[in-house]
Design an enzyme around this catalytic site. Structure first.
Site, PDB file in Angstrom:
ATOM      1  N   SER A  92      17.532  62.809  35.228  1.00 24.04           N
ATOM      2  CA  SER A  92      17.775  61.868  36.320  1.00 24.04           C
ATOM      3  C   SER A  92      17.325  60.490  35.860  1.00 24.04           C
ATOM      4  O   SER A  92      17.011  60.284  34.687  1.00 24.04           O
ATOM      5  CB  SER A  92      17.063  62.317  37.591  1.00 24.04           C
ATOM      6  OG  SER A  92      15.695  62.388  37.347  1.00 24.04           O
ATOM      7  N   LYS A 126      26.458  52.827  40.972  1.00 25.33           N
ATOM      8  CA  LYS A 126      25.865  54.158  41.113  1.00 25.33           C
ATOM      9  C   LYS A 126      26.514  54.835  42.312  1.00 25.33           C
ATOM     10  O   LYS A 126      26.191  54.544  43.459  1.00 25.33           O
ATOM     11  CB  LYS A 126      24.350  54.060  41.299  1.00 25.33           C
ATOM     12  CG  LYS A 126      23.681  55.413  41.325  1.00 25.33           C
ATOM     13  CD  LYS A 126      22.170  55.271  41.244  1.00 25.33           C
ATOM     14  CE  LYS A 126      21.488  56.619  41.169  1.00 25.33           C
ATOM     15  NZ  LYS A 126      21.703  57.452  42.350  1.00 25.33           N
TER      16      LYS A 126
HETATM   17  S1  IVH Z   1      23.749  58.305  34.247  1.00 26.00           S
HETATM   18  C1  IVH Z   1      20.672  60.121  31.744  1.00 26.00           C
HETATM   19  N1  IVH Z   1      25.508  56.881  35.543  1.00 26.00           N
HETATM   20  O1  IVH Z   1      22.603  59.130  39.659  1.00 26.00           O
HETATM   21  C2  IVH Z   1      21.618  59.437  32.635  1.00 26.00           C
HETATM   22  N2  IVH Z   1      24.247  58.461  36.757  1.00 26.00           N
HETATM   23  O2  IVH Z   1      19.429  60.075  38.849  1.00 26.00           O
HETATM   24  C3  IVH Z   1      21.868  60.210  33.836  1.00 26.00           C
HETATM   25  N3  IVH Z   1      24.809  58.603  39.125  1.00 26.00           N
HETATM   26  O3  IVH Z   1      22.329  62.401  39.840  1.00 26.00           O
HETATM   27  C4  IVH Z   1      22.838  59.712  34.768  1.00 26.00           C
HETATM   28  N4  IVH Z   1      26.379  57.075  39.109  1.00 26.00           N
HETATM   29  O4  IVH Z   1      24.702  61.763  39.373  1.00 26.00           O
HETATM   30  C5  IVH Z   1      24.574  57.832  35.632  1.00 26.00           C
HETATM   31  N5  IVH Z   1      27.129  55.577  36.574  1.00 26.00           N
HETATM   32  C6  IVH Z   1      26.202  56.524  36.648  1.00 26.00           C
HETATM   33  C7  IVH Z   1      25.896  57.188  37.855  1.00 26.00           C
HETATM   34  C8  IVH Z   1      24.898  58.144  37.882  1.00 26.00           C
HETATM   35  C9  IVH Z   1      25.732  57.956  39.855  1.00 26.00           C
HETATM   36  C10 IVH Z   1      23.894  59.616  39.665  1.00 26.00           C
HETATM   37  C11 IVH Z   1      23.834  60.846  38.834  1.00 26.00           C
HETATM   38  C12 IVH Z   1      22.411  61.343  38.942  1.00 26.00           C
HETATM   39  C13 IVH Z   1      21.692  60.177  39.487  1.00 26.00           C
HETATM   40  C14 IVH Z   1      20.675  59.709  38.485  1.00 26.00           C
END
Ligand code: IVH
Length: 681
Positions: A92, A126
């Protein structure tokens, strides 16, 4: 693009070839339609090809392949989901809550790298949905799972297959190499318009509504029967992979472009930033864009662009060091319902107000929230001591959404409705058809103060310097009791009061002076007659032209006017018949208040001459096209952007940023219902 050969479909070999061509063709067009939003084939033609595929597959079921578009809804219902370990944990992100946190984030990177070399970042919206992992082997979708606890998730392959923006087979344009195995990660979500439709349909058939798009997406993905999932409007944005080593990319930005070429939907608001300062301004820009986006986002993810740098930075136990989630101030939060107070409105309506344990929502501390009315309070089933979900609707007025039933301890107490006015002690009356409990005492001090606040306020005479606080203070000091008293105020009365100086006192008296010759519409609205708001006031002014005529009119005279109903007519007659009102109007006249006569509608060219409308959000009962045509017919104008020239902002469903701007400019905002009345519907 694959050529469809219509020849030689005889025999199984012919069918095999034809099916392969059809699959490829259909998958390409589905990609153009769903992912790129840029179809190059008519829907009917697509349907025809799809039907042909289905017919051939029915004839040769043994030739059905897992990447056939017919297989999106193929799976049978499950008894439960199987668990799947993630080969690489799904981490996360740490949170940042603003520019300072982002600068700190970069400082940590510099410290870790022992270098202050500039770092490039990629920023991505996000999405507020559900993280999933999709496994492709030799280009074929073979497994899809939820994030679960990050180490082990659930196999929801059949549900994910139903999502049209998730490719069943990766595209490989221009000889792009497809890795032997790739684990793709991204977010499943439901768009706002689709969410609204979904809930409307659920409401119609009596199914419980989803609280928000995220819950809708979660509920839909966790269906054991993929046929149900297939009916839900799920969508998918890709944002990464589990392992970048074998891929032809060296940066996050290249990776996203590559994933786009493989057929995934990449968010168009992705940006490369050359410094953390740029990241901070991107964050502000995205926050401004947020209300206009067709889906929910709750922040912006910031990632170090360069994979080699990412590698050096590595990860902590639960989150990578090279990325951070910059969260928008939440517009929802949970807190505790400490008490319910009952306020008395301008018209005597008793309004329950939730007293909350103070909580920060969207950067503002909320300790009170409206519960609208007694029926709403009952419908929500709130109890004192409940944990409640609170939100700032339209980012302005806080409201209690619902109790969190799961958190009940048994110690909660019922909310008891008052039977007497909390301000004056009069026995309350309940008007059934209005679902409102009222204090019937015309001398109720609370109603008087609210009435005065309304009279001087923005929806009334708009007297600068006589805002809510000032009016309360003047009433408290015994300087004013009713409307005419305002016109007897002198600068000397005000100058000595707490918070007032000579200058502000003089300004206020000048503003009062300037309000002695109001337009008829403004004055009528300021009186605060029950059921008569700004819109009705304008209708009345245009049709009657003078206060004298209105105050002498009978119900039938009002009912002639399109847009004025029985309730308003009765309320108007009752109001102007009241001896106290007549006396007040006479006193105002004595004090030199001269209400202007209005130009009769016919002379000024249409009932909406001088009105400029602006729409924000979708109208429910007529199209914008119709609305505009009707406004023009009635002599009004329609603006395309916000400006001070706009006289009415019409509020539809899911209004955009225009609403905030309109409020900032103090423009009159009317509902669709009010608008319909104005145009005589
Ligand atoms: S990267 C190691 N990129 O946010 C990187 N996450 O806590 C991990 N999320 O549950 C995630 N948009 O589902 C990433 N553009 C994005 C994102 C994203 C939404 C969510 C993801 C995760 C939470 C991160």
């Amino acid at each position: 693009m694959a050529q469809l050969s219509l020849l030689n479909i005889s025999g199984k070999d012919g069918a095999r070839q034809r099916l392969q061509a059809l699959r490829q063709e259909l998958n390409l067009h589905a990609h153009r339609y769903y992912v790129l939003d840029d179809p190059i084939l008519a829907d009917a033609e697509y349907d025809r090809l799809f039907q042909e595929l289905v017919a051939l597959e029915r004839q040769y079921p043994e030739l059905i392949t897992p990447d056939s578009p017919s297989q999106r809804v193929g799976g049978a219902p499950l008894a439960q989901f199987a668990t799947v370990p993630h080969a690489v944990p799904m981490l996360s992100l740490e949170n940042a809550f603003g520019g300072d946190d982002l600068v700190d984030f970069e400082e940590r990177l510099f410290r870790f790298l022992q270098s202050r070399e500039p770092i490039a970042y990629v920023t991505e919206p996000k999405l507020d949905g559900l993280a999933v992992e999709l496994v492709y082997e030799d280009g074929l979708f073979t497994l899809g799972s939820t994030r679960g606890d990050g180490l082990v998730g659930e196999d929801i392959s059949n549900n994910l297959k139903t999502i049209p923006t998730i490719p069943l087979r990766l595209l490989a344009p221009h000889g792009e190499t497809i890795p032997k195995r790739i684990e793709v990660r991204g977010e499943v979500f439901i768009g706002l318009a689709d969410f609204k439709k979904l809930n409307e349909e659920r409401g119609k058939v009596g199914e419980p509504l989803f609280a928000n798009p995220r819950n809708g997406a979660a509920g839909s993905l966790r269906q054991l029967d993929p046929k149900i999932t297939a009916t839900r409007p799920l969508d998918f944005f890709v944002y990464g992979v589990s392992d970048t080593t074998a891929l032809p990319c060296t940066t996050q930005h290249e990776l996203l472009q590559y994933l786009g070429r493989l057929g995934f939907k990449v968010n168009p608001l992705v940006h490369i930033c050359r410094s953390i300062a740029e990241v901070v301004s991107q964050f502000a820009l995205l926050r401004e864009k947020r209300p206009t986006l067709p889906y929910d986002i709750d922040g912006m993810v910031v990632k170090v662009n360069d994979f080699a740098l990412q590698e050096r930075l590595g990860a902590k136990a639960r989150s990578p060091r090279w990325a951070i989630a910059a969260k928008f101030p939440a517009s929802q939060a949970t807190t505790r319902l400490l008490a319910v107070e009952f306020g008395v409105g301008r018209t005597g309506a008793i309004t329950p107000v939730a007293i909350l344990e103070p909580v920060k929502i969207g950067g503002v501390t909320v300790s009170r929230a409206t519960l609208h009315n007694e029926d709403e309070l009952r419908r929500k089933g709130l109890m004192l001591g409940d944990t409640v979900l609170v939100q700032r609707a339209g980012d302005v007025i806080p409201e209690v959404v619902k109790p969190v039933i799961e958190n009940r301890t048994g110690q909660e107490q019922p909310v008891i409705m008052p039977t007497t006015c909390p301000e004056c002690g009069f026995a309350l009356v309940r008007i059934e058809q209005e679902a409102i409990t009222r204090c019937p005492n015309p001398d109720c001090p609370a109603q008087r103060v609210r009435g005065l606040i309304h009279f001087a306020g923005k929806s009334g005479m708009d007297i600068e310097g006589l805002g809510k606080k000032a009016v309360e203070q003047l009433v408290g000091q015994g300087l004013i009791q009713d409307i005419p008293d305002i016109y007897q105020l002198e600068a000397g009365d005000l100058a000595g009061l707490d918070g007032w100086g000579e200058k502000s006192a003089e300004n206020a008296v000048r503003a009062i002076e300037a309000s002695r010759t109001p337009t008829l519409a403004k004055f009528l609205a300021a009186l605060g007659i029950r059921h008569v708001g700004e819109v009705t006031a304008q209708l009345l002014a245009r049709n009657f032209a003078s206060l004298a005529r209105i105050s002498q009119a009978g119900e039938a005279d009002f009912l002639h006017i399109e847009g004025i109903g029985a309730q308003m007519a009765a309320s108007l007659v009752e109001h102007f018949r009241d001896p106290a009102v007549r006396e007040m109007l006479a006193r105002l006249e004595d004090l030199g208040v001269r209400v202007q006569e209005e130009q009769p509608a016919a002379e000024s060219g249409g009932t909406l001459a001088d009105s400029v409308f602006l729409f924000t959000g979708a109208l429910a009962r007529l199209s914008r096209h119709e609305a505009k045509a009707r406004i023009k017919e009635l002599g009004g104008q329609v603006a395309s952007g916000i400006s001070r020239k706009v006289t009415h902002v019409v509020l539809g469903e899911s209004p955009g940023s225009k609403l905030t701007k309109a409020r900032d400019l103090g423009l009159t905002v009317i509902t669709e219902d009010e608008f319909l009345r104005l145009i005589g519907r």
